[in-house]
Write an enzyme that holds these catalytic residues in place. Structure first.
Site, mmCIF file in Angstrom:
data_model
loop_
_atom_site.group_PDB
_atom_site.id
_atom_site.type_symbol
_atom_site.label_atom_id
_atom_site.label_comp_id
_atom_site.label_asym_id
_atom_site.label_seq_id
_atom_site.Cartn_x
_atom_site.Cartn_y
_atom_site.Cartn_z
ATOM 1 N N SER A 520 0.830 -1.200 0.000
ATOM 2 C CA SER A 520 0.000 0.000 0.000
ATOM 3 C C SER A 520 0.871 1.260 0.000
ATOM 4 O O SER A 520 1.635 1.484 -0.922
ATOM 5 C CB SER A 520 -0.961 -0.036 1.192
ATOM 6 O OG SER A 520 -1.940 0.957 1.081
ATOM 7 N N ASP A 653 -6.254 -3.929 -1.947
ATOM 8 C CA ASP A 653 -5.064 -3.546 -1.190
ATOM 9 C C ASP A 653 -4.290 -4.775 -0.708
ATOM 10 O O ASP A 653 -4.866 -5.732 -0.190
ATOM 11 C CB ASP A 653 -5.494 -2.702 0.013
ATOM 12 C CG ASP A 653 -4.341 -1.966 0.648
ATOM 13 O OD1 ASP A 653 -3.451 -2.627 1.201
ATOM 14 O OD2 ASP A 653 -4.334 -0.722 0.592
#
EC number: 3.1.1.4
Length: 807
Positions: A520, A653
């Site tokens: 991320s 993610d």
């Protein structure tokens, strides 16, 4: 009945008399044949009305001698004579030139004007009356440039203020009005036009060259200055198109400086768009750039986006950052710092912005400056450090708070020994303590614990500067791995830790590590390292990016984030365009159940000899190869946090499966090395010796009252169940994405088992910070806590730097 009729008429006359004796009324001239004529001028006659004991002024219509208009009805003969004289002097040009005047409403307006402005000429009156035919009368033409009134303004001034473009044309074309005549305030018609609302008037004035365009009034303002002060963006545009000069000095400098002083963003943007050099202009009085005059974040950001020099100095030597600190403008300070302002630049009397912030007792500003690199022990021209200045503050509570704040990062408030300071001033001082292994030979530089310069003497002692500068060419016999956690905007904590490591080692992060793994926000930073972006730059980028990306409510629009990634990494850049160091980003393939971890690499994936977990499914597309994978898409896929952003295609993610990517990265390296050995390239394999894992800050542990979810039997139990479900849901998410706890324990244990040095750096934060936090003060405080953590764990940083610099 006649008596009552006369009584009513008398009462009506008295009422009208007291209500408005100058009310214009249409009458028959025959009604006044029995009254005495007191005075007569042209079509105007003053009658004495004996029955009402009044003096009436009658205007006989030039078109019909039997009808007329009563202009006033006064009880005093003296007042009547004065007003008659004024009316007989001013009215003729109007009723002689236009029949439009011969209406009650028009005459009433004209009568009111004559009485309200007794010093006005007939041309001034004609402008306010607004009847074009009147400007062809010779007497009105003769007074076109008259300034004989209380304001000293010409009729052209009035036309511009009124915004009447038709009357303006009459004045200029038929009356030959001059445009450079000034009033009592030194203002030309251009000044008046700017204060109006009709830009067409300004355009008409600007068609003819005139000195009035750049005339300075008694306040020192040109029309362009005035337009900027008033925020008239369209007027600024028209003035610039009329070739108004931008380099005329006013009380606040040039027009661009005036626009900045009054925070008129549109006006400043208009000037810069017309003349880009104005963004660098310095006012002759202070030598200040437009940025020095910025009073809020929006104005400062606008200039910096257009290329304004963030560290430009004034005549006194102060930067815009000095000014913002002196004015206690925290929002401006943050914008300047995030656009690269040097927090340690000495200004007037050698004071840095931190010296000034200390004197203002502004804790938030002090923290921000130190976080962005301000040195707590840099002396000014008087030999005073910021810490020493804090010790002199008269308020006991403030003094204690400041000193306590500075001590947490190792600042010394004693008066330092400095070259050039008289001995009697520094004789009582003692050398500043240096937190290094060799305390007998302190370096000749000032200490900055926050930037870990106390570690730099160690690294210098171990490696000369010329070796540090050439480290990227050395052949290390072992590999170093850097792992970066996910955490949204809290990636700023990782950046601050990396800055500290770079400062201590004197080497860029890219040259310290052979492998970089990120999830991320950590993935974005891994790519930034790969593409040689400095961490100081990325710190500013993160502060700027959050305001662009986190707008509105969740889930946020993906467009701003994608534009940011394209801008930073390029729209067409591929993962394999830069090969060193090797980088891997985690992503979650969500087009299958169960979901799988995917690594975006800048190298070919290793071939793994093991039985596949699942049978091949032809409905599942294979991942894009690294050579075809766009960098910005990889970053977007790794950072597609559920509920914050929509998925990027089939990717969610990476934090869902590997928010702390350490074990996954170590597994990848092992598989890569095994593949190299199988392919007969074992000589290229290097053993992993150091693993550095950086977190985005640990949230404080808080008690949870209830996670019980059950079938409720009453309203109270229903509320309890809802609350329990909410807490349970939060706990499940936290457990899935927890980068600390057992994830760190497992990574440390595995590293110790195979003889790898493992470093986990993750500061404890005082509060829980959301992934989409946009409050500058909250984020600065988190970075401050990171700096305190760095200082408190300086020995661990020393050990890490020593090992990283070892061949």
């Amino acid at each position: 009945m006649q008596f009552f009729g006369r009584l009513v008429n008398t009462l009506s006359s008295v009422t009208n008399l007291f209500s408005n004796p100058f009310r214009v009324k249409e009458i028959s001239v025959a009604d006044y044949t029995s009254h005495e004529r007191v005075r007569e001028e042209g079509q105007l006659i003053l009658f004495q009305n004996a029955s009402n004991r009044t003096w009436d002024c009658i205007l006989v219509s030039p078109r019909n001698p039997h009808s007329g208009f009563r202009l006033f009805q006064l009880e005093s003969e003296a007042d009547a004579l004065v007003n008659f004289q004024q009316f007989s002097s001013q009215l003729p040009p109007f009723y002689e030139s236009s029949v439009q005047v011969l209406h009650v409403e028009v005459l009433q307006h004209l009568s009111d004007l004559i009485r309200s402005h007794p010093s006005w000429t007939v041309t001034h009156l004609a402008v306010e009356l607004g009847i074009r035919e009147c400007f062809h009368h010779s007497r009105i033409i003769s007074c076109a440039n008259s300034t004989e009134n209380e304001e000293g303004c010409t009729p052209l001034h009035l036309a511009c203020r009124k915004g009447d473009s038709e009357i303006l044309v009459e004045l200029v074309q038929y009356c030959h009005a001059q445009m450079d005549v000034t009033d009592n305030k030194g203002e030309t018609a251009f000044h008046y036009a700017v204060q109006g609302d009709n830009s067409q008037v300004l355009q008409l004035l600007g068609k003819n060259a005139s000195a009035g365009l750049n005339q300075v009034n008694k306040q020192g303002l040109t029309p362009l200055h005035l337009a900027c002060q008033m925020g008239k963006q369209e007027m600024v545009r028209v003035l610039l198109l009329c070739n108004a000069r931008c380099n005329v000095m006013g009380p606040s400098g040039f027009p661009i400086h005036t626009a900045m002083k009054f925070s008129q963003k549109g006006c400043a943007e208009m000037i810069i768009s017309m003349d880009s050099s104005q963004i660098h202009s310095k006012d002759p009085r202070y030598g200040a750039s437009p940025l020095h005059w910025a009073k809020n974040a929006e104005m400062a950001r606008m200039l910096l986006k257009r290329g304004c020099d963030v560290d430009s100095t004034s005549a006194a030597g102060n930067t815009a950052l000095h000014v913002a600190v002196m004015r206690n403008r925290f929002d401006c300070v943050m914008v300047l710092l995030t656009y690269g302002a040097n927090a340690g630049t000495p200004g007037e009397h050698g004071n840095t912005p931190l010296h000034l912030a200390i004197s203002k007792d502004n804790m938030e500003m002090i923290k921000a400056l130190i976080v962005f690199g301000a040195e707590v022990d840099t002396p000014n021209d008087f030999g005073e450090t910021p810490a020493f200045m804090a010790s002199k503050i008269s308020k006991l509570i403030t003094r204690k708070a400041l000193l306590s704040l500075l001590r947490t990062v190792g600042a010394d408030h004693r008066f330092p020994l400095i070259q050039g300071v008289p001995t009697d001033q520094s004789s009582a001082a003692t050398p500043h303590p240096i937190f290094s292994l060799d305390k007998t030979q302190p370096p000749a530089i000032s200490l900055n614990n926050l930037e870990l310069q106390d570690l730099m003497p160690i690294s210098r002692a171990r490696k000369p500067a010329f070796i540090l500068s050439s480290m990227r060419d050395e052949k290390r016999i072992h590999d170093h791995l850097l792992c970066l956690d996910g955490g949204g905007v809290k990636g700023l904590v990782i950046i601050q830790l990396l800055i500290a490591i770079e400062k201590a080692s004197g080497v860029a992060t890219k040259d310290l590590f052979d492998w970089v793994a990120g999830t991320s926000t950590g993935g974005i930073l891994a790519l930034a390292i790969l593409h040689s972006k400095s961490m100081a730059y990325m710190r500013g980028v993160y502060f700027r990016m959050k305001d662009e990306v986190f707008r509105g409510s969740r889930p946020y629009e993906s467009g701003p984030l994608e534009e940011f990634l394209k801008r930073e990494f390029g729209e067409h850049t591929k993962m394999t365009d830069v090969k060193k160091p090797k980088v891997m980003l985690t992503g979650t393939l969500s087009d299958r159940q169960p979901a799988e971890l995917h690594l975006f690499r800048n190298y070919d994936a290793p071939e793994v000899i093991r039985e596949p977990r699942f049978n091949q499914n032809i409905n599942l597309k294979p991942p894009t190869q690294p050579a075809d994978q766009l960098v910005w898409r990889a970053a977007r896929s790794s950072g597609a946090a559920p509920t914050y952003f929509r998925p990027n295609g089939r990717f969610l993610d990476g934090g869902l499966l590997a928010n702390n990517p350490t074990l996954d990265a170590m597994t990848e390296i092992h598989e890569y090395n095994q593949d190299m050995i199988r392919k007969g390239q074992g000589n290229k394999v290097k053993k992993l010796s150091i693993v550095v894992s950086l977190g985005t800050g640990r949230s404080p542990q808080v008690p949870v009252t209830c996670v019980d979810v059950f079938r409720p039997s009453n309203p109270w139990e229903l509320a309890k169940t809802v609350f329990g479900a909410k807490e349970l849901g939060k706990m499940v998410v936290d457990c899935c994405t927890d980068p600390d706890g057992r994830a760190v324990d497992r990574a440390r244990a595995w590293s110790e088992m195979v003889g790898i040095q493992y470093f986990r750096l993750n500061p404890q934060l005082g509060s829980d910070i959301m992934l989409d936090e946009v409050n500058d003060a909250v984020l600065v405080n988190a970075l401050w806590e990171t700096e305190v953590y760095i200082y408190e764990h300086r020995e661990e940083f020393q050990k890490l730097v020593q090992m990283l610099l070892s061949p």
